[in-house]
Scaffold this active site. Structure first.
Site, PDB file in Angstrom:
ATOM      1  NE  ARG A   1      -3.869  -1.197   0.014  1.00  0.00           N
ATOM      2  CZ  ARG A   1      -4.246  -2.224  -0.965  1.00  0.00           C
ATOM      3  NH1 ARG A   1      -3.808  -2.625  -1.543  1.00  0.00           N
ATOM      4  NH2 ARG A   1      -5.153  -2.756  -0.601  1.00  0.00           N
TER       5      ARG A   1
ATOM      6  CD  GLU B   1      -3.131   3.591  -5.710  1.00  0.00           C
ATOM      7  OE1 GLU B   1      -2.340   2.894  -4.933  1.00  0.00           O
ATOM      8  OE2 GLU B   1      -3.686   1.878  -5.974  1.00  0.00           O
TER       9      GLU B   1
ATOM     10  CG  HIS C   1      -2.867  -1.423  -6.503  1.00  0.00           C
ATOM     11  ND1 HIS C   1      -3.410  -0.444  -5.770  1.00  0.00           N
ATOM     12  CD2 HIS C   1      -3.645  -2.540  -6.617  1.00  0.00           C
ATOM     13  CE1 HIS C   1      -4.090  -1.351  -4.706  1.00  0.00           C
ATOM     14  NE2 HIS C   1      -3.539  -2.363  -5.419  1.00  0.00           N
TER      15      HIS C   1
HETATM   16  N1  LIG Z   1      -0.308  -4.312  -5.622  1.00  0.00           N
HETATM   17  C1  LIG Z   1      -1.586  -5.565  -5.065  1.00  0.00           C
HETATM   18  O1  LIG Z   1      -2.235  -5.555  -6.363  1.00  0.00           O
HETATM   19  C2  LIG Z   1      -1.850  -5.752  -3.640  1.00  0.00           C
HETATM   20  C3  LIG Z   1      -1.180  -5.532  -2.824  1.00  0.00           C
HETATM   21  N2  LIG Z   1      -1.767  -6.103  -1.287  1.00  0.00           N
HETATM   22  C4  LIG Z   1      -1.390  -5.182  -0.484  1.00  0.00           C
HETATM   23  O2  LIG Z   1      -0.437  -6.665   0.034  1.00  0.00           O
HETATM   24  C5  LIG Z   1      -1.093  -6.184   1.980  1.00  0.00           C
HETATM   25  C6  LIG Z   1      -0.423  -8.192   1.756  1.00  0.00           C
HETATM   26  O3  LIG Z   1      -1.242  -9.143   1.975  1.00  0.00           O
HETATM   27  P1  LIG Z   1      -1.020 -10.656   2.258  1.00  0.00           P
HETATM   28  O4  LIG Z   1       0.475 -10.974   1.788  1.00  0.00           O
HETATM   29  O5  LIG Z   1      -2.060 -11.644   2.194  1.00  0.00           O
HETATM   30  O6  LIG Z   1      -1.256  -9.981   3.829  1.00  0.00           O
HETATM   31  P2  LIG Z   1      -0.731 -10.914   4.975  1.00  0.00           P
HETATM   32  O7  LIG Z   1      -1.303 -10.617   6.523  1.00  0.00           O
HETATM   33  O8  LIG Z   1      -0.336 -12.429   5.076  1.00  0.00           O
HETATM   34  O9  LIG Z   1       0.942 -10.968   5.356  1.00  0.00           O
HETATM   35  C7  LIG Z   1       1.050  -9.783   5.905  1.00  0.00           C
HETATM   36  C8  LIG Z   1       2.335  -9.763   6.914  1.00  0.00           C
HETATM   37  O10 LIG Z   1       2.809  -8.314   7.021  1.00  0.00           O
HETATM   38  C9  LIG Z   1       2.913  -8.767   8.788  1.00  0.00           C
HETATM   39  N3  LIG Z   1       2.675  -7.204   9.655  1.00  0.00           N
HETATM   40  C10 LIG Z   1       1.908  -6.885  10.196  1.00  0.00           C
HETATM   41  N4  LIG Z   1       2.128  -5.641  10.330  1.00  0.00           N
HETATM   42  C11 LIG Z   1       3.222  -5.990   9.936  1.00  0.00           C
HETATM   43  C12 LIG Z   1       4.597  -4.503  11.011  1.00  0.00           C
HETATM   44  N5  LIG Z   1       4.053  -2.889  11.702  1.00  0.00           N
HETATM   45  N6  LIG Z   1       5.498  -4.711  10.670  1.00  0.00           N
HETATM   46  C13 LIG Z   1       6.371  -6.267  10.494  1.00  0.00           C
HETATM   47  N7  LIG Z   1       5.355  -7.218  10.162  1.00  0.00           N
HETATM   48  C14 LIG Z   1       4.096  -6.326   9.811  1.00  0.00           C
HETATM   49  C15 LIG Z   1       1.528  -9.563   8.851  1.00  0.00           C
HETATM   50  O11 LIG Z   1       1.877 -10.375  10.254  1.00  0.00           O
HETATM   51  C16 LIG Z   1       1.978 -10.385   8.625  1.00  0.00           C
HETATM   52  O12 LIG Z   1       2.789 -11.628   8.267  1.00  0.00           O
HETATM   53  C17 LIG Z   1      -2.438  -6.607   1.624  1.00  0.00           C
HETATM   54  O13 LIG Z   1      -2.972  -5.788   3.097  1.00  0.00           O
HETATM   55  C18 LIG Z   1      -2.658  -5.196   0.623  1.00  0.00           C
HETATM   56  O14 LIG Z   1      -2.377  -4.590   1.201  1.00  0.00           O
HETATM   57  C19 LIG Z   1      -2.673  -7.729  -2.152  1.00  0.00           C
HETATM   58  C20 LIG Z   1      -2.879  -8.021  -2.707  1.00  0.00           C
HETATM   59  C21 LIG Z   1      -2.878  -6.913  -4.043  1.00  0.00           C
HETATM   60  O1  LIG Z   2      -6.421  -6.922  -2.635  1.00  0.00           O
HETATM   61  C1  LIG Z   2      -5.888  -6.114  -2.546  1.00  0.00           C
HETATM   62  O2  LIG Z   2      -5.623  -5.737  -1.690  1.00  0.00           O
HETATM   63  C2  LIG Z   2      -5.369  -5.318  -3.977  1.00  0.00           C
HETATM   64  O3  LIG Z   2      -4.703  -4.255  -3.855  1.00  0.00           O
HETATM   65  C3  LIG Z   2      -6.241  -5.414  -5.188  1.00  0.00           C
HETATM   66  O4  LIG Z   2      -6.567  -6.783  -5.471  1.00  0.00           O
END
Ligand SMILES: NC(=O)C1=CN([C@@H]2O[C@H](COP(=O)(O)OP(=O)(O)OC[C@H]3O[C@@H](n4cnc5c(N)ncnc54)[C@H](O)[C@@H]3O)[C@@H](O)[C@H]2O)C=CC1
Ligand SMILES: O=C(O)C(=O)CO
Length: 316
Positions: free
Chosen positions: A236, A265, A283
Site C-alpha cells: 500500500r 493513489e 496497481h
Molecule cells: N498491489 C496489489 O495489487 C496488492 C496489494 N496487496 C497488499 O498486500 C498486503 C499483504 O497481503 P498478504 O500477504 O495477503 O497479507 P498477510 O496478512 O498474509 O501478510 C502481511 C504480513 O505482514 C505482517 N505485518 C503486519 N504489520 C507489520 C508490521 N508493522 N511490521 C512487520 N510485519 C507486519 C503480518 O504479521 C503478516 O505476516 C495486503 O494487506 C494488501 O494491502 C495485496 C494484494 C494485491
Molecule cells: O487485494 C488487494 O488488496 C489489492 O490491492 C487489489 O487486489
C-alpha cells in the site's frame, strides 16, 4: 428478498452465482461516493465493495444502525474500511486472502526485474526511436541472481516473493517480521528494520496498509539502504513516505524503486514520473482474468454467508 449491492461491474460468473437474490449491479468503475456508501448501508442487506470505497467511521456514524449486515471486500487489503466501526454498526467484514497471493508476488518480481535491469528505461529508449543499437556499456543494471532480498512483512505475499527469489533466482532471503516464520528454505529473521534494509540489495514491502504501518519506510529507513539497492512496493502506498522516496531517488542515495501503489493513489506526483530510476505500475498486483474471477467468487461466497447470518469464510 435479500437485497445486495455489487459496487463494480461484475463478470457473468457473479451474476450466475447470485441468482435468487435481489441484486443491484452498479455499472460504474469509480469508487462509491460517501452518499452512495451511506445509501448502500441503509438500503441493502449485503454490499460487495472494493478498494477506493472508503468506509470510514464517519460513514458508519452517519448511518447509525444500518440494514446492511455484511460488507464483503473484493481484495485482501482492507485498510479503506474501518473494521471496528463496521463491527460496532453490526456488520461483518470479509476479504479475499490467498486468491491474490501468487499474482501479486509475480508483480513484485516484475518490478524487481524491471527496476534492477532498467527495463522501463530500455523500453522508453526503443519507443523514442533514439536507440542506436547494442553496445557493451548500454543501460547496465544490477544482476538479480544470487543477490539478497529483504522482505518487510513475511505473510502470504511476502513468502510467495521469498520463494520466487530463493528457488527462481538463487537469492538469499532475509525478512523483517514481528515473529520468526518456519519456511522450507533458508531465511534470516531480522527484527530491526534499518538493520534489514542495510543488509540487502532489494527491499520488498509486503505488510498491510493502514495506521499501524503509515510511513514505516521513512527518510531514516531509506537512508539506511545501500546506494545500489532497490525498493519495491506492492503493498500500500501509505507505507512509504513518498516525498522522502522522491528525495532519495533524485539524490541517488538508493539505486531505484519499483512501485505498484502510491501514497495518494491514483495521484502519482510529477516528480516521480520525471525520474528514470523508478518503475511505475498502475496497481496491477492482481490484474489477471483468472485471479480476478477467483477474487469475485471468494467475495460472493463471503457475501452470501454473511447475509444468511453465518460467519463468512474469510471474516476479517
Ligand atoms: N498491489 C496489489 O495489487 C496488492 C496489494 N496487496 C497488499 O498486500 C498486503 C499483504 O497481503 P498478504 O500477504 O495477503 O497479507 P498477510 O496478512 O498474509 O501478510 C502481511 C504480513 O505482514 C505482517 N505485518 C503486519 N504489520 C507489520 C508490521 N508493522 N511490521 C512487520 N510485519 C507486519 C503480518 O504479521 C503478516 O505476516 C495486503 O494487506 C494488501 O494491502 C495485496 C494484494 C494485491
Ligand atoms: O487485494 C488487494 O488488496 C489489492 O490491492 C487489489 O487486489
Amino acid at each position: 428478498m435479500t437485497k445486495l449491492l455489487i459496487a463494480r461491474p461484475a463478470p457473468p460468473e457473479v451474476h450466475e452465482a447470485l441468482q435468487g437474490f435481489d441484486v443491484t449491479y452498479r455499472e460504474d468503475s469509480a469508487p462509491l461516493s460517501e452518499d452512495e456508501m451511506q445509501d448502500a448501508l441503509r438500503d441493502y442487506d449485503g454490499v460487495l465493495a472494493t478498494l477506493g470505497d472508503r468506509f470510514t467511521a464517519d460513514v458508519f456514524g452517519k448511518v447509525g444502525m444500518p440494514r446492511c449486515k455484511m460488507l464483503a471486500n473484493f481484495g485482501v487489503g482492507y485498510n479503506h474500511i474501518d473494521v471496528d466501526a463496521a463491527k460496532a454498526a453490526g456488520l461483518q467484514v470479509s476479504n479475499t486472502p490467498g486468491a491474490v497471493t501468487d499474482a501479486t508476488a509475480d508483480i513484485a518480481m516484475t518490478l524487481m526485474l524491471m527496476a534492477a535491469r532498467r527495463a522501463g528505461e530500455g523500453e522508453r529508449l526503443v519507443r523514442s526511436g533514439q536507440w542506436s543499437g547494442w553496445e557493451p556499456s548500454q543501460l547496465l543494471g544490477m544482476h538479480l541472481t544470487g543477490k539478497t532480498v529483504g522482505i518487510v512483512g513475511m505473510g502470504r505475499i511476502g513468502q510467495a516473493v521469498a520463494r520466487r527469489c530463493h528457488y527462481g533466482f538463487s537469492m538469499d532471503v532475509k525478512y523483517f517480521s514481528r515473529s520468526a516464520k518456519s519456511v522450507a528454505y533458508p531465511a534470516e529473521h531480522i527484527s530491526d528494520l534499518k538493520q534489514l534494509v542495510a543488509a540487502v540489495d532489494v527491499v520488498v514491502i509486503a505488510v498491510p496498509g493502514g495506521d499501524d504501518t503509515q510511513h514505516l519506510i521513512n527518510a531514516d529507513v531509506l537512508a539506511a539502504m545501500q546506494p545500489h539497492a532497490f525498493l519495491i512496493n506492492i503493498a500500500r502506498g501509505n507505507i512509504v513516505e513518498e516525498a522522502a522516496l522522491i528525495e532519495a531517488l533524485q539524490a541517488g542515495t538508493i539505486g531505484g524503486a519499483g512501485l505498484d501503489v502510491y501514497e495518494f493513489e491514483p495521484e502519482v506526483p510529477q516528480a516521480l514520473r520525471d525520474l528514470d530510476n523508478v518503475v511505475l505500475l498502475p496497481h496491477l498486483g492482481t490484474s489477471s482474468r483468472e485471479v480476478r474471477v477467483d477474487m469475485w467468487m471468494m467475495a460472493v461466497e463471503n457475501l452470501k454467508a454473511g447475509v444468511a447470518g453465518e460467519t463468512p469464510p474469510n471474516l476479517v
